[in-house]
Design an enzyme around this catalytic site. Structure first.
Site, PDB file in Angstrom:
ATOM      1  N   HIS A   1       1.693   4.533  -2.891  1.00 55.28           N
ATOM      2  CA  HIS A   1       1.842   5.985  -2.721  1.00 55.28           C
ATOM      3  C   HIS A   1       3.224   6.437  -3.183  1.00 55.28           C
ATOM      4  O   HIS A   1       3.373   7.448  -3.870  1.00 55.28           O
ATOM      5  CB  HIS A   1       1.684   6.360  -1.244  1.00 55.28           C
ATOM      6  CG  HIS A   1       0.287   6.329  -0.735  1.00 55.28           C
ATOM      7  ND1 HIS A   1      -0.753   6.985  -1.359  1.00 55.28           N
ATOM      8  CD2 HIS A   1      -0.247   5.747   0.381  1.00 55.28           C
ATOM      9  CE1 HIS A   1      -1.871   6.791  -0.664  1.00 55.28           C
ATOM     10  NE2 HIS A   1      -1.591   6.045   0.391  1.00 55.28           N
TER      11      HIS A   1
ATOM     12  N   HIS B   1       3.624   6.685  -6.896  1.00 47.09           N
ATOM     13  CA  HIS B   1       2.895   7.862  -7.405  1.00 47.09           C
ATOM     14  C   HIS B   1       3.797   9.099  -7.307  1.00 47.09           C
ATOM     15  O   HIS B   1       3.794   9.964  -8.184  1.00 47.09           O
ATOM     16  CB  HIS B   1       1.624   8.058  -6.579  1.00 47.09           C
ATOM     17  CG  HIS B   1       0.531   8.776  -7.300  1.00 47.09           C
ATOM     18  ND1 HIS B   1      -0.715   8.985  -6.755  1.00 47.09           N
ATOM     19  CD2 HIS B   1       0.479   9.350  -8.533  1.00 47.09           C
ATOM     20  CE1 HIS B   1      -1.473   9.633  -7.607  1.00 47.09           C
ATOM     21  NE2 HIS B   1      -0.774   9.871  -8.699  1.00 47.09           N
TER      22      HIS B   1
ATOM     23  N   HIS C   1       0.836  -1.211   0.000  1.00 49.09           N
ATOM     24  CA  HIS C   1       0.000   0.000   0.000  1.00 49.09           C
ATOM     25  C   HIS C   1       0.867   1.256   0.000  1.00 49.09           C
ATOM     26  O   HIS C   1       0.692   2.164  -0.827  1.00 49.09           O
ATOM     27  CB  HIS C   1      -0.920  -0.027   1.230  1.00 49.09           C
ATOM     28  CG  HIS C   1      -1.825   1.161   1.345  1.00 49.09           C
ATOM     29  ND1 HIS C   1      -3.160   1.112   1.013  1.00 49.09           N
ATOM     30  CD2 HIS C   1      -1.601   2.440   1.761  1.00 49.09           C
ATOM     31  CE1 HIS C   1      -3.708   2.302   1.206  1.00 49.09           C
ATOM     32  NE2 HIS C   1      -2.778   3.125   1.668  1.00 49.09           N
ATOM     33  N   GLU C   2       1.800   1.324   0.946  1.00 49.42           N
ATOM     34  CA  GLU C   2       2.644   2.520   1.048  1.00 49.42           C
ATOM     35  C   GLU C   2       3.531   2.671  -0.180  1.00 49.42           C
ATOM     36  O   GLU C   2       3.821   3.796  -0.613  1.00 49.42           O
ATOM     37  CB  GLU C   2       3.470   2.492   2.333  1.00 49.42           C
ATOM     38  CG  GLU C   2       2.637   2.469   3.617  1.00 49.42           C
ATOM     39  CD  GLU C   2       1.562   3.549   3.676  1.00 49.42           C
ATOM     40  OE1 GLU C   2       1.753   4.629   3.069  1.00 49.42           O
ATOM     41  OE2 GLU C   2       0.518   3.325   4.316  1.00 49.42           O
TER      42      GLU C   2
END
Length: 684
Positions: free
Chosen positions: A474, A477, A470-471
């Site tokens: 980010h 991105h 998940h991290e």
């Protein structure tokens, strides 16, 4: 930059931040210098003689503000991960100064005039989409910052925002301090029956570090969660549950009670919204998001709740029946849920989280994670060297296959004292073009996993593997952006309810058989995850998914209602609790004790930027599940062609265009909810 380094490491922008050299005494002189530089830059660009061009207005401001942002990012990050009294004092002393500057900037009428002139200039239509988006966002933010307000209201809005920033910091500090203040020392091993040996060793090490014998349990996640999942001692679970859910509340130590902080923060948010012409803070918050109104968000959450409720009610009914029949727990309570759920999972699917954990040693997980990223996005990841803030921290670089540097990231994976809980990605440095040079992005990736025990590597639960993916979503991105304009590169300028798209999307790969073959290696003999265990894990993927979804919806509804129809002007702790109870009655299916004070440690909305935005997790999950369905439909989840399209249409464009346009460019159509429901086992 000159060869000689600045004696103040926070003023040295020649490379990566010098975390090994930064001291609390450096903070005030550096921030005051950088604020003075920023104000001087504002004065120059707002001078009537300065032409309204990109080169004369935007670039000089970006130069000055980027330096302030990089220095303050280092300070704020250190305050979160190596909190000391001296560092906290220096951070808190400078936070109002930084907040004041950004408020002044947003209210500067002369600067607003320059940006309006830029938007009206003949060159505007010939600019890139990214440049036009920067100007459009700035004009919107000037209005939201109060640039059009009368002088007295401008002053008041500035005061409100400075005070709100201080309160948000105080909220997080109270949660951290209340969490760290709790310690439960246990001498007898029998009181910890059921808890896995590696966790017991962690408890022994923690006690030994305090010069004590026996075991030390805390409220930090790697200590608290295993106790709630595995401890057969029901009294112990109840004690820990109460301590955890009363942190920083009226039921805990008064010095860390967040009640007054919450109520004042809500009053200030409401006042800021009214000053800017909004009916409530939720409307103000949504002005920069995809959702168009609080009513839209509430309808979205309630629709999801209606779809999830039958599954959630089935989940809790099954758990009650199992707990009564197999565990002798006839009055299932909140502190029994994690324990009974783990027992039910073991009974139903013939595996435990603990068994699965043995296949996820951290070095193998990282190697597998990096392979997924390298395969999908045609990059390479390798270790790098640079100053760090703690021996646990590692630095990596991400490059094109031709060796061109794209970005760097720090990994800080383990829980420790004086480090805030949770997991997050943050911006250490953003990509931007500075004349002929490109400044590459740098990311902080922070988790709170259990550290290695003895001579064995750290072992991750599958939930922790999902957190890591998940991290990294980010992080990608931020790191893979190809936008050169600071205001919309990476996550900058992305609507808040779309920032979770890449992170939730990326979690999906950690469920795939193909990926798990190189993501897993048993800690004892190196065997990858067996197919039979994988099949049981997949069968259990949607175990209690209805129950978990209703929990997220409860948080989202509470947040949105708190910032929409809750009147904080005369409110008390009882009113706050009344709203929490009302929302629970609407959507919760689980038993909740009267003492639970979830709001008092709800850092996402009171100190983490998610105020009137917690719904974003579910909103973005509709987008992320639909994006991932493109890989499922291809029949090859590590399809580099689709990965390249996702990189180019979602990750690379950052905030340079509306998120919905990026989604449609990738998917070729508007989003649908079908994939989300299917991924949660709720498809019709």
């Amino acid at each position: 930059m000159p060869f000689d380094r600045n004696p103040n490491p926070l003023l040295d922008f020649s490379g990566l931040a010098r975390f090994d050299a930064i001291r609390p005494a450096h903070i005030t002189p550096a921030i005051e210098t950088l604020l003075a530089d920023c104000r001087a830059a504002v004065a120059r660009v707002t001078d009537p003689r300065t032409p309204a061009t990109w080169e004369a207005v935007v670039e000089p401001l970006d130069d000055a503000i980027d330096r302030l942002s990089r220095a303050w990012s280092s300070v704020a990050h250190l305050n979160a991960v190596v909190d000391t009294p001296e560092l906290r004092a220096a951070y808190n002393a400078n936070l109002p100064k930084v907040t004041a500057f950004y408020t002044e900037l947003a209210q500067n009428e002369a600067l607003y005039v320059k940006y309006k002139a830029l938007a009206a200039s003949p060159e505007f239509t010939a600019w890139s989409a990214a440049r036009r988006k920067v100007i459009e966002n700035e004009l919107r933010d000037f209005r939201l910052g109060g640039a059009e307000l009368p002088p007295a209201q401008k002053v008041r809005l500035k005061e409100v925002r400075e005070r709100a920033a201080q309160l948000s910091t105080r909220f997080a500090e109270n949660v951290l301090d209340a969490t760290q203040a709790f310690a439960l020392y246990i001498e007898e091993r029998t009181q910890l029956d059921g808890i896995p040996e590696d966790v017991l060793q962690q408890y022994r090490d923690a006690a030994a570090a305090d010069g004590r014998s026996g075991y030390k349990l805390t409220l930090q996640y790697p200590s608290y969660i295993p106790a709630m999942q595995y401890a057969a001692n029901r009294t112990l679970r109840a004690r820990l549950h109460r301590a955890y859910h009363t942190r920083a509340s009226d039921l805990g130590d008064p010095q860390w009670d967040n009640t007054a902080v919450i109520l004042e923060l809500l009053r200030l948010r409401r006042e800021a919204a009214h000053l800017l012409g909004f009916a409530n803070y939720a409307e103000l918050s949504l002005a920069t998001k995809m959702a168009d109104s609080p009513a839209t968000v509430l309808a979205f959450l309630r629709d999801l709740a209606q779809r999830a409720r039958p599954y959630a009610e089935r989940d809790i009914a099954e758990l009650r029946d199992f707990a009564a029949a197999e565990l002798g727990i006839r009055d299932l309570q909140a502190w029994d849920i994690a324990y009974a759920s783990e027992k039910l999972r073991e009974a139903r699917y013939a595996y435990s989280e603990q068994e699965l954990k043995s296949y996820f040693p951290e070095p193998q997980v990282l190697a597998g994670l990096f392979k997924v990223i390298e395969t999908l996005f045609s990059v390479t990841i390798q270790p790098d060297r640079g100053p760090v803030w703690h021996p646990d921290v590692r630095l990596y670089r991400i490059e094109t296959r031709g060796g061109q540097l794209l970005g760097q990231f720090y990994l800080d994976l383990y829980a420790r004292d004086h480090k805030q809980g949770g997991a997050w990605q943050d911006d250490a440095r953003a990509r931007r073009r500075i004349r002929e040079m490109v400044q590459t992005p740098v990311s902080f990736l922070t988790c709170n996993f259990s550290r290695p025990v003895g001579d064995k590597p750290a072992l991750l639960t599958h939930d922790e593997v999902l957190t890591l993916f998940h991290e990294f979503g980010h992080g990608l991105h931020h790191l893979l952006t190809q936008v050169d304009e600071l205001g919309v590169s990476g996550l900058h300028g992305v609507e808040w309810d779309a920032v979770e798209l890449p992170s939730q999307f990326f979690e999906n790969f950690a469920w795939e058989w193909e990926v798990l073959q190189f993501l897993t290696a048993h800690v004892e003999d190196g065997r990858p995850l067996p197919r039979a265990l994988y099949d049981r894990m997949i069968a259990a993927r949607n175990f209690q998914s209805g129950f978990q979804m209703m929990r997220q919806i409860e948080f989202g509804l509470f947040d949105m209602r708190l910032h929409t129809d809750f009147d904080p002007t005369q409110a008390t702790e009882a009113d706050l609790q009344r709203l929490a109870d009302e929302v629970r009655r609407e959507v919760s299916v689980a038993p909740t004790p009267d003492y639970v004070r979830s709001a008092h440690s709800f850092t996402h909305i009171f100190s983490g930027g998610y105020a009137a935005g917690y719904y974003s997790y579910k909103w973005a999950e509709v987008l992320s599940a639909d994006c991932y369905a493109a890989f499922e439909e291809s029949g090859q989840v590590l399809d580099a062609r689709i990965g390249a399209r996702f990189r180019d249409e979602i990750l690379a464009v950052g905030g340079s265009r509306p998120a919905i346009d990026s989604f449609i460019a990738f998917r070729g159509r508007a989003p649908r909810i079908d994939a989300l429901l299917r991924h949660h086992g709720m498809a019709a």
